[in-house]
Motif scaffolding. Structure first.
Motif, PDB file in Angstrom:
ATOM      1  N   LYS A 365       2.164  47.093  -7.968  1.00 40.13           N
ATOM      2  CA  LYS A 365       1.221  47.112  -8.579  1.00 40.13           C
ATOM      3  C   LYS A 365       0.783  45.541  -9.855  1.00 40.13           C
ATOM      4  O   LYS A 365       1.297  45.155 -10.867  1.00 40.13           O
ATOM      5  N   GLY A 367      -2.938  44.583 -12.257  1.00 45.51           N
ATOM      6  CA  GLY A 367      -4.008  45.529 -12.338  1.00 45.51           C
ATOM      7  C   GLY A 367      -4.322  46.368 -11.815  1.00 45.51           C
ATOM      8  O   GLY A 367      -3.560  47.478 -11.796  1.00 45.51           O
ATOM      9  N   ASP A 368      -5.343  46.980 -11.118  1.00 46.83           N
ATOM     10  CA  ASP A 368      -5.362  47.752 -10.863  1.00 46.83           C
ATOM     11  C   ASP A 368      -5.877  48.011  -9.550  1.00 46.83           C
ATOM     12  O   ASP A 368      -5.537  49.411  -8.179  1.00 46.83           O
ATOM     13  N   THR A 369      -5.051  46.995  -8.556  1.00 47.03           N
ATOM     14  CA  THR A 369      -4.600  47.048  -7.175  1.00 47.03           C
ATOM     15  C   THR A 369      -3.508  46.728  -6.636  1.00 47.03           C
ATOM     16  O   THR A 369      -2.438  46.542  -7.546  1.00 47.03           O
ATOM     17  N   GLN A 370      -3.227  47.736  -5.552  1.00 43.01           N
ATOM     18  CA  GLN A 370      -1.616  48.678  -5.232  1.00 43.01           C
ATOM     19  C   GLN A 370      -0.900  47.225  -4.244  1.00 43.01           C
ATOM     20  O   GLN A 370      -1.817  46.724  -4.326  1.00 43.01           O
ATOM     21  N   ALA A 380      -4.783  40.433  -5.078  1.00 43.85           N
ATOM     22  CA  ALA A 380      -4.857  39.804  -6.337  1.00 43.85           C
ATOM     23  C   ALA A 380      -5.023  39.730  -7.755  1.00 43.85           C
ATOM     24  O   ALA A 380      -5.836  39.396  -8.119  1.00 43.85           O
ATOM     25  N   TYR A 384      -7.661  36.512 -10.449  1.00 45.94           N
ATOM     26  CA  TYR A 384      -7.805  35.987 -11.630  1.00 45.94           C
ATOM     27  C   TYR A 384      -7.951  34.234 -11.996  1.00 45.94           C
ATOM     28  O   TYR A 384      -7.504  34.202 -11.006  1.00 45.94           O
ATOM     29  N   ALA A 390      -3.659  39.953 -17.428  1.00 41.92           N
ATOM     30  CA  ALA A 390      -3.001  41.004 -15.977  1.00 41.92           C
ATOM     31  C   ALA A 390      -2.141  41.846 -15.909  1.00 41.92           C
ATOM     32  O   ALA A 390      -0.985  41.743 -16.956  1.00 41.92           O
ATOM     33  N   LYS A 391      -1.878  42.722 -16.299  1.00 43.02           N
ATOM     34  CA  LYS A 391      -1.041  43.849 -15.955  1.00 43.02           C
ATOM     35  C   LYS A 391       0.514  43.692 -14.491  1.00 43.02           C
ATOM     36  O   LYS A 391      -0.791  43.990 -13.776  1.00 43.02           O
ATOM     37  N   THR A 393       2.353  46.016 -12.985  1.00 48.31           N
ATOM     38  CA  THR A 393       3.795  47.545 -13.100  1.00 48.31           C
ATOM     39  C   THR A 393       5.039  47.076 -11.835  1.00 48.31           C
ATOM     40  O   THR A 393       4.213  46.323 -11.318  1.00 48.31           O
ATOM     41  N   THR A 402       6.336  48.390 -17.144  1.00 50.38           N
ATOM     42  CA  THR A 402       4.847  47.569 -16.958  1.00 50.38           C
ATOM     43  C   THR A 402       5.217  46.047 -18.453  1.00 50.38           C
ATOM     44  O   THR A 402       5.567  46.107 -19.019  1.00 50.38           O
ATOM     45  N   THR A 404       2.748  42.317 -19.806  1.00 55.40           N
ATOM     46  CA  THR A 404       1.250  41.590 -19.527  1.00 55.40           C
ATOM     47  C   THR A 404       2.210  39.992 -19.052  1.00 55.40           C
ATOM     48  O   THR A 404       2.301  39.199 -19.486  1.00 55.40           O
TER      49      THR A 404
END
Length: 424
Positions: A365, A367-370, A380, A384, A390-391, A393, A402, A404
């Motif tokens: 992952k 950000g919020d994108t798988q 994804a 940016y 961006a975070k 995972t 996780t 940054t």
């Protein structure tokens, strides 16, 4: 005596009945025959070619009752003058010798066949649209794959005049390019509409040069079939959002505009997306790069001549390319993780290195994108800008973590950046 009289009467009536039946049959047959004769006569009369001829003619052309200034016609007229054909010229090695039995030889009969020259020939043709005029210059947007590999570029204006063009910049990730031409003969400039405001079922027109400049300014009509399709674009497999339309788009339409009924450009047609995705010719399915994306890219190309995007500084492979045994034994992934990308190398001092990512980490992952594969990770990441954070995972040794990412490093995308690598 009475019995004899009664028998005589019965026979008399029987004879009358028999005579009546025969008379009815004969009469019906005659009537049927007469009816058939009449019907046959009528058929012959109605199908026989009449004698004589009308030498004076008499047919005429009536006034055209169709609306010749409808919505589609007005939209086409407002943009048509800004649509151009783009000619990709490339060098062709040619020998100056004569063709002999064993190949090319020099004209004087010697064995020296090193004499040759490079001649520019048309390698491919596409479409484009003039969207800006500034002083003596005018700017054309087209597809990157239309101009790829060119040694020289030419543009054929809507009036048929051919002019030279310079490549301002190109972006392989979005398959867009900007050309500059002399504005002396440019009379019409197209404008962009908001592609976020389009809806499925909306009428659109596609304009371009299908099958080459011989059919320049061909217009086809269709609708928006879907507003937001996700496909792999460019040469690096980056996922991108495109408009789907059923307006006829053929080879040569690439780079031409998709317009709404107000004459605004809402997309740039790209046959490359359609062919790469389908692998064969498919009727009624075409794709266009949304105008909002187009404007963002071409503005950067005009300003910098290239597109600058964040870079993680890693090489990677899709998790789907790793065997189940290796996913368990090497990556130690839990069975619930089936999609993502595996980091195979981390550049020293890169964004990923600074964030603490390591070889064999599996990114799932951003950000919020798988993240399902390399294309989705790039898509994804490219949302940016350099300088943002961006975070991310990821999994390491079976455990989810996780981190940054401080996107301070960049990767430049230019017209020469066409190598397909799983690097970022």
């Amino acid at each position: 005596m009475n019995r004899i009289k009664q028998a005589f009467k019965d026979r008399l009536w029987l004879g009358v009945i028999i005579v009546g039946l025969f008379a009815g049959l004969i009469g019906g047959g005659i009537a049927l025959g007469i009816n058939n004769l009449v019907q046959h006569h009528e058929e012959v009369t109605s199908t026989r070619v009449p004698a004589g001829s009308n030498k004076s003619g008499g047919t005429k052309v009536n006034k055209n009752k169709a609306d010749l200034n409808g919505e589609a016609s007005q939209a086409y007229k407002s943009v048509q003058g800004a649509v151009v054909s783009v000619i990709n010229k490339q060098k062709v090695q040619q020998s100056s010798g004569t063709l002999g039995i064993f190949g090319y030889g020099s004209s004087n009969g010697s064995n020296n066949d090193s004499s040759s020259d490079n001649k520019l020939e048309t390698a491919s043709e596409g479409s484009g649209v003039i969207y800006k005029k500034s002083g003596n210059s005018a700017y054309v947007v087209t597809n990157n794959h239309v101009v790829k590999g060119s040694n020289a570029l030419q543009v054929i204006l809507s009036n048929g005049k051919k002019v030279n063009a310079d490549l301002v910049g190109a972006d392989s990730a979005t398959d867009l390019a900007v050309l500059k031409i002399n504005a002396a003969n440019v009379k019409t400039v197209a404008s962009f509409g908001n592609s976020n405001s389009i809806v499925p079922g909306q009428d659109v027109l596609a304009i371009g040069s299908p099958m080459g400049s011989e059919y320049a300014n061909t217009v086809t009509k269709g609708i928006i079939s879907a507003k937001d399709r996700t496909l792999k674009a460019g040469t690096d497999g980056t996922l991108t959002s495109v408009i789907q339309t059923d307006a006829a788009i053929n080879s040569g339409n690439s780079g031409g505009p998709l317009i709404n009924m107000a004459g605004q450009v809402i997309g740039i047609n790209s046959m490359k997306l359609a062919s790469d995705t389908q692998g064969s010719s498919v009727e009624g399915i075409g794709f266009a790069i949304p105008s909002n994306e187009v404007v963002t890219i071409i503005n950067q190309l005009i300003k910098n001549g290239k597109i600058t995007r964040p870079s993680l500084g890693i090489s990677m492979v899709d998790l789907s390319n790793v065997t189940s045994d290796q996913q368990q034994s090497v990556l130690k992934l839990p069975t619930i993780v089936s999609k993502g990308v595996v980091i195979m190398d981390v550049n020293s001092g890169s964004v990923a290195d600074t964030a603490g990512l390591k070889k064999y980490d599996v990114i799932t992952k951003l950000g919020d994108t798988q993240v399902t594969d390399a294309g989705s990770l790039k898509a994804a990441l490219y949302k940016y800008k350099v300088g943002q954070s961006a975070k991310v995972t990821y999994y390491r040794d079976g455990q989810q973590h996780t981190a940054t990412l401080h996107l301070t490093k960049s990767a430049d995308t230019t017209s020469t950046d066409d190598s397909q690598q799983d690097n970022n």
